[in-house]
Motif scaffolding. Structure first.
Motif, PDB file in Angstrom:
ATOM      1  N   GLY A  23      24.284   4.035  24.313  1.00 12.74           N
ATOM      2  CA  GLY A  23      25.346   3.363  23.349  1.00 12.74           C
ATOM      3  C   GLY A  23      26.525   3.611  24.011  1.00 12.74           C
ATOM      4  O   GLY A  23      27.392   2.800  23.828  1.00 12.74           O
ATOM      5  N   TRP A  24      27.051   4.832  24.155  1.00 11.50           N
ATOM      6  CA  TRP A  24      28.183   5.064  24.654  1.00 11.50           C
ATOM      7  C   TRP A  24      28.647   4.251  26.189  1.00 11.50           C
ATOM      8  O   TRP A  24      29.665   3.712  26.134  1.00 11.50           O
ATOM      9  CB  TRP A  24      28.591   6.509  24.819  1.00 11.50           C
ATOM     10  CG  TRP A  24      28.921   7.419  23.864  1.00 11.50           C
ATOM     11  CD1 TRP A  24      28.336   8.537  23.299  1.00 11.50           C
ATOM     12  CD2 TRP A  24      30.062   7.019  22.907  1.00 11.50           C
ATOM     13  NE1 TRP A  24      28.949   8.856  21.986  1.00 11.50           N
ATOM     14  CE2 TRP A  24      30.094   8.049  21.729  1.00 11.50           C
ATOM     15  CE3 TRP A  24      31.090   6.140  23.027  1.00 11.50           C
ATOM     16  CZ2 TRP A  24      31.002   8.205  20.871  1.00 11.50           C
ATOM     17  CZ3 TRP A  24      31.976   6.211  21.942  1.00 11.50           C
ATOM     18  CH2 TRP A  24      31.938   7.110  20.937  1.00 11.50           C
ATOM     19  N   LYS A  26      27.294   1.667  27.265  1.00 11.45           N
ATOM     20  CA  LYS A  26      27.391   0.140  26.948  1.00 11.45           C
ATOM     21  C   LYS A  26      28.820  -0.100  26.107  1.00 11.45           C
ATOM     22  O   LYS A  26      29.552  -1.207  26.449  1.00 11.45           O
ATOM     23  CB  LYS A  26      26.519  -0.221  26.005  1.00 11.45           C
ATOM     24  CG  LYS A  26      25.108  -0.509  27.003  1.00 11.45           C
ATOM     25  CD  LYS A  26      23.997  -0.935  25.974  1.00 11.45           C
ATOM     26  CE  LYS A  26      22.739  -1.126  26.812  1.00 11.45           C
ATOM     27  NZ  LYS A  26      21.641  -1.795  25.961  1.00 11.45           N
ATOM     28  N   ARG A  27      29.306   0.854  25.260  1.00 11.05           N
ATOM     29  CA  ARG A  27      30.292   0.727  24.703  1.00 11.05           C
ATOM     30  C   ARG A  27      31.868   1.110  25.684  1.00 11.05           C
ATOM     31  O   ARG A  27      32.755   0.242  25.851  1.00 11.05           O
ATOM     32  CB  ARG A  27      30.798   1.562  23.599  1.00 11.05           C
ATOM     33  CG  ARG A  27      32.065   1.798  22.978  1.00 11.05           C
ATOM     34  CD  ARG A  27      32.288   0.426  21.928  1.00 11.05           C
ATOM     35  NE  ARG A  27      33.588   0.418  21.607  1.00 11.05           N
ATOM     36  CZ  ARG A  27      33.878   0.844  20.298  1.00 11.05           C
ATOM     37  NH1 ARG A  27      33.025   0.990  19.608  1.00 11.05           N
ATOM     38  NH2 ARG A  27      34.999   0.781  19.887  1.00 11.05           N
ATOM     39  N   MET A  53      26.879   7.926  15.342  1.00 12.12           N
ATOM     40  CA  MET A  53      27.362   6.845  16.359  1.00 12.12           C
ATOM     41  C   MET A  53      28.238   5.702  15.727  1.00 12.12           C
ATOM     42  O   MET A  53      29.241   5.332  16.132  1.00 12.12           O
ATOM     43  CB  MET A  53      26.361   6.197  17.280  1.00 12.12           C
ATOM     44  CG  MET A  53      25.638   7.356  18.138  1.00 12.12           C
ATOM     45  SD  MET A  53      26.930   7.862  19.666  1.00 12.12           S
ATOM     46  CE  MET A  53      27.145   6.158  20.460  1.00 12.12           C
ATOM     47  N   SER A  54      27.597   5.314  14.501  1.00  9.62           N
ATOM     48  CA  SER A  54      28.491   4.397  13.507  1.00  9.62           C
ATOM     49  C   SER A  54      29.770   4.602  13.260  1.00  9.62           C
ATOM     50  O   SER A  54      30.637   4.136  13.339  1.00  9.62           O
ATOM     51  CB  SER A  54      27.623   3.952  12.252  1.00  9.62           C
ATOM     52  OG  SER A  54      28.358   3.154  11.696  1.00  9.62           O
ATOM     53  N   VAL A  58      30.093   2.876  17.139  1.00  5.50           N
ATOM     54  CA  VAL A  58      29.326   2.418  18.161  1.00  5.50           C
ATOM     55  C   VAL A  58      27.789   2.253  17.558  1.00  5.50           C
ATOM     56  O   VAL A  58      27.342   3.116  16.956  1.00  5.50           O
ATOM     57  CB  VAL A  58      28.968   3.354  19.253  1.00  5.50           C
ATOM     58  CG1 VAL A  58      27.873   2.903  20.286  1.00  5.50           C
ATOM     59  CG2 VAL A  58      30.035   3.823  20.085  1.00  5.50           C
ATOM     60  N   ASP A  59      27.743   1.111  17.497  1.00  8.49           N
ATOM     61  CA  ASP A  59      26.133   0.611  16.731  1.00  8.49           C
ATOM     62  C   ASP A  59      25.011   0.442  17.569  1.00  8.49           C
ATOM     63  O   ASP A  59      24.869  -0.324  18.420  1.00  8.49           O
ATOM     64  CB  ASP A  59      26.527  -0.824  16.220  1.00  8.49           C
ATOM     65  CG  ASP A  59      25.216  -1.412  15.284  1.00  8.49           C
ATOM     66  OD1 ASP A  59      24.336  -0.548  14.894  1.00  8.49           O
ATOM     67  OD2 ASP A  59      25.308  -2.450  14.957  1.00  8.49           O
ATOM     68  N   ILE A  60      24.189   1.441  17.435  1.00  9.29           N
ATOM     69  CA  ILE A  60      22.821   1.402  17.860  1.00  9.29           C
ATOM     70  C   ILE A  60      21.622   1.410  16.921  1.00  9.29           C
ATOM     71  O   ILE A  60      20.554   1.382  17.419  1.00  9.29           O
ATOM     72  CB  ILE A  60      22.761   3.013  18.655  1.00  9.29           C
ATOM     73  CG1 ILE A  60      22.634   3.994  17.771  1.00  9.29           C
ATOM     74  CG2 ILE A  60      23.864   3.186  19.845  1.00  9.29           C
ATOM     75  CD1 ILE A  60      22.229   5.471  18.241  1.00  9.29           C
ATOM     76  N   LYS A 132      29.749  11.559  24.804  1.00 10.69           N
ATOM     77  CA  LYS A 132      30.767  10.591  25.092  1.00 10.69           C
ATOM     78  C   LYS A 132      31.756  11.236  26.217  1.00 10.69           C
ATOM     79  O   LYS A 132      31.977  10.447  27.323  1.00 10.69           O
ATOM     80  CB  LYS A 132      31.729  10.548  23.875  1.00 10.69           C
ATOM     81  CG  LYS A 132      33.126   9.704  24.048  1.00 10.69           C
ATOM     82  CD  LYS A 132      33.750   9.517  22.740  1.00 10.69           C
ATOM     83  CE  LYS A 132      34.935   8.468  23.000  1.00 10.69           C
ATOM     84  NZ  LYS A 132      35.814   8.516  21.862  1.00 10.69           N
TER      85      LYS A 132
END
Length: 144
Positions: A23-24, A26-27, A53-54, A58-60, A132
């Motif tokens: 997620g990180w 990709k963000r 994460m939200s 960051v939406d996983i 992160k």
């Protein structure tokens, strides 16, 4: 145009740490990294990992827990194990994948004795923030 670096984040169950790393990446690094995650087992997506994460934007929630064998492309530039079990049982990857081990604490294990969800979330946030920082240092930290 430069080719993106293809990275697999590997953990035991692909439920928490590897999902956070994907997620990180990709963000924060979508311009230079093509990130995937998988596990040597399948444990399902951890809801507390999704929650922290939200909180960080960051939406996983759409991620799925998957095994390495389920990935379509396995020609990775790097395979990064995020826990000792995955490091010890990591499958062999064809091609030129460079193996890197960077262990992070297991949030569910850290939170095992938490009194309530809010106390548990402190551990998840700590690991989220450590991951992160690790991702922010890429790709330079990969020793290209």
């Amino acid at each position: 145009m430069n080719k993106k670096i293809k990275i697999l984040f590997l953990c035991t169950g692909n439920s928490c740490r590897s999902q956070m790393a994907e997620g990180w990446a990709k963000r924060l690094k979508a311009d230079v990294l093509e990130a995937y995650s998988a596990g040597v087992e399948k444990h399902g997506l951890n809801p507390l990992a999704v929650k922290v994460m939200s909180e960080a934007g960051v939406d996983i929630s759409g991620h799925k827990s998957k095994l390495v064998e389920e990935l379509d492309c396995q020609d990775f530039d790097y395979v990064i194990t995020l826990c000792s079990h995955a490091h010890e049982t990591c499958p062999v990857f064809p091609g030129q994948a460079k193996m890197i081990h960077r262990a992070f604490d297991d949030p569910p294990r850290l939170a095992r004795n938490a009194c309530n969800e809010e106390d548990a979330l402190k551990y998840y946030r700590k690991v989220r923030d450590e991951i992160k920082q690790f991702i922010q240092e890429m790709p330079e930290s990969l020793e290209l």
